[in-house]
Enzyme design. Structure first.
Site, PDB file in Angstrom:
ATOM      1  N   ASN A 128      39.283  38.765  44.794  1.00 43.10           N
ATOM      2  CA  ASN A 128      38.690  37.455  45.066  1.00 43.10           C
ATOM      3  C   ASN A 128      37.725  37.164  43.924  1.00 43.10           C
ATOM      4  O   ASN A 128      36.620  37.718  43.885  1.00 43.10           O
ATOM      5  CB  ASN A 128      37.954  37.499  46.422  1.00 43.10           C
ATOM      6  CG  ASN A 128      37.147  36.234  46.677  1.00 43.10           C
ATOM      7  OD1 ASN A 128      37.307  35.226  45.980  1.00 43.10           O
ATOM      8  ND2 ASN A 128      36.278  36.289  47.674  1.00 43.10           N
ATOM      9  N   GLU A 143      35.298  41.971  56.770  1.00 42.85           N
ATOM     10  CA  GLU A 143      34.284  42.000  55.715  1.00 42.85           C
ATOM     11  C   GLU A 143      32.898  41.884  56.343  1.00 42.85           C
ATOM     12  O   GLU A 143      32.435  40.762  56.613  1.00 42.85           O
ATOM     13  CB  GLU A 143      34.482  40.838  54.742  1.00 42.85           C
ATOM     14  CG  GLU A 143      35.797  40.876  53.996  1.00 42.85           C
ATOM     15  CD  GLU A 143      35.701  40.119  52.674  1.00 42.85           C
ATOM     16  OE1 GLU A 143      35.928  40.742  51.642  1.00 42.85           O
ATOM     17  OE2 GLU A 143      35.362  38.934  52.678  1.00 42.85           O
ATOM     18  N   SER A 195      31.845  45.313  48.811  1.00 43.77           N
ATOM     19  CA  SER A 195      31.432  46.334  47.843  1.00 43.77           C
ATOM     20  C   SER A 195      32.418  47.493  47.710  1.00 43.77           C
ATOM     21  O   SER A 195      31.997  48.647  47.576  1.00 43.77           O
ATOM     22  CB  SER A 195      30.024  46.837  48.173  1.00 43.77           C
ATOM     23  OG  SER A 195      29.094  45.764  48.090  1.00 43.77           O
ATOM     24  N   LYS A 250      36.143  34.533  43.223  1.00 45.03           N
ATOM     25  CA  LYS A 250      35.059  33.588  43.541  1.00 45.03           C
ATOM     26  C   LYS A 250      34.908  32.579  42.398  1.00 45.03           C
ATOM     27  O   LYS A 250      35.894  32.208  41.779  1.00 45.03           O
ATOM     28  CB  LYS A 250      33.754  34.349  43.832  1.00 45.03           C
ATOM     29  CG  LYS A 250      33.984  35.452  44.882  1.00 45.03           C
ATOM     30  CD  LYS A 250      32.732  36.040  45.424  1.00 45.03           C
ATOM     31  CE  LYS A 250      33.100  37.139  46.422  1.00 45.03           C
ATOM     32  NZ  LYS A 250      31.952  37.688  47.100  1.00 45.03           N
ATOM     33  N   GLY A 294      28.896  41.909  48.169  1.00 46.26           N
ATOM     34  CA  GLY A 294      28.122  41.673  46.953  1.00 46.26           C
ATOM     35  C   GLY A 294      26.755  42.331  46.966  1.00 46.26           C
ATOM     36  O   GLY A 294      25.902  42.018  46.142  1.00 46.26           O
ATOM     37  N   HIS A 310      36.226  32.901  54.599  1.00 49.17           N
ATOM     38  CA  HIS A 310      35.372  33.847  53.871  1.00 49.17           C
ATOM     39  C   HIS A 310      33.923  33.613  54.290  1.00 49.17           C
ATOM     40  O   HIS A 310      33.505  32.474  54.526  1.00 49.17           O
ATOM     41  CB  HIS A 310      35.535  33.661  52.362  1.00 49.17           C
ATOM     42  CG  HIS A 310      34.857  34.746  51.600  1.00 49.17           C
ATOM     43  ND1 HIS A 310      33.502  34.731  51.350  1.00 49.17           N
ATOM     44  CD2 HIS A 310      35.320  35.911  51.087  1.00 49.17           C
ATOM     45  CE1 HIS A 310      33.176  35.842  50.704  1.00 49.17           C
ATOM     46  NE2 HIS A 310      34.261  36.571  50.524  1.00 49.17           N
TER      47      HIS A 310
HETATM   48  P1  PGA Z   1      32.379  42.214  46.949  1.00 48.03           P
HETATM   49  O1  PGA Z   1      33.001  40.897  47.620  1.00 48.03           O
HETATM   50  O2  PGA Z   1      33.528  43.174  46.696  1.00 48.03           O
HETATM   51  O3  PGA Z   1      31.749  41.745  45.691  1.00 48.03           O
HETATM   52  O4  PGA Z   1      31.402  42.775  47.927  1.00 48.03           O
HETATM   53  C1  PGA Z   1      34.029  40.997  48.570  1.00 48.03           C
HETATM   54  C2  PGA Z   1      34.399  39.617  49.051  1.00 48.03           C
HETATM   55  O5  PGA Z   1      33.531  38.739  49.100  1.00 48.03           O
HETATM   56  O6  PGA Z   1      35.557  39.366  49.396  1.00 48.03           O
END
Ligand code: PGA
Length: 249
Positions: free
Chosen positions: A9, A167, A212, A11, A173, A95
């Site tokens: 993803n 998630e 993460s 983003k 993040g 999301h």
């Molecule tokens: P991250 O994001 O791996 O940076 O924690 C995961 C996501 O938002 O799908």
């Protein structure tokens, strides 16, 4: 047997050049005989060029959201048929950043999910609790409510055309990953919940973990019985870390 799936993803990151470079680097590193499906969900504007870049390769393409309508006066939205024209296979829906920053509620998310399926895309329905909700012992209630919004409207059978992503919001993040046991506990709960309504659908449903995921924790997470791969944010922006996660799956 569920085939593992790893989705990046991206983003709101990248430039035209860096996006194409990243796709090329991922493609170089993917094995033709890899035992795992792999896709990237790129920003809308990157979809046309990414679509050309991934054509005839094993790398799949997805969007980060999808309209809750087929066409019409929906400023700012992109429909399933528009995405299908560019060979998008997946669409993220619900999301936590959409839910939290743009206040998308369960009903809207469920409608997006439905339009993805009707348009021939696979919705990747994201569900998960916040830090506060976990501390108050509400994790199971929250994921059940988010999932029920979809099942009540569109039936448990619709999940045969979807992917789920658990998630935990507190792990996105933040560098805080759920432990493999914490993640497995929720994944097993989700699968059992669905199995009460349809055992075959529960058994075949791909449930990704996201939050993460990094090269050094991916293997242990993906080794859990009910974790079928990952939805990867930060670590999907570098080909080497994304490919290491793909290899772990
Ligand atoms: P991250 O994001 O791996 O940076 O924690 C995961 C996501 O938002 O799908």
């Amino acid at each position: 047997m569920r085939r593992p799936l790893v989705i990046g993803n991206w983003k709101m990151h990248g430039t035209r050049k860096s996006n194409l470079d990243l796709i090329a680097q991922i493609q170089v590193g993917l094995n033709s005989n890899q035992n795992c499906d792999v896709a990237v969900c790129v920003p809308f504007v990157a979809i046309p060029e990414a679509s050309t870049a991934v054509a005839n390769s094993s790398l799949g393409l997805g969007s980060q959201n999808i309209a809750n309508a087929e066409q019409g006066a929906y400023t700012g939205e992109v429909s399933a048929s528009m995405l299908a024209e560019y060979q998008c296979k997946y669409a993220l829906v619900g999301h936590s950043e959409r839910r939290q920053i743009y206040l998308e509620n369960d009903e809207l998310v469920a409608s997006r999910y439905d339009f993805a399926i009707k348009g021939g895309l696979i919705p990747v329905l994201c569900i998960g609790e916040t830090d506060d909700e976990r501390e108050q012992g509400k994790t199971f209630d929250v994921v059940e409510k988010q999932l029920s919004a979809v099942i009540e409207h569109y039936g448990v059978e619709s999940l045969s055309k979807a992917v789920l992503a658990y998630e935990p919001v507190w792990a996105i993040g933040t560098g805080k990953t759920a432990t493999p046991e914490q993640a497995q506990e929720v994944h097993a709960f989700i699968r059992q919940l669905i199995a009460k309504q349809n055992a075959a659908i529960a058994e075949n449903l791909i449930i990704l973990y996201g939050g993460s995921v990094k090269p050094d924790n991916a293997k242990e997470l993906f080794g859990q019985a009910d974790i079928d791969g990952g939805l990867i944010g930060g670590a999907s922006l570098q080909a080497d870390s994304f490919l290491a996660i793909v290899n772990a799956a």
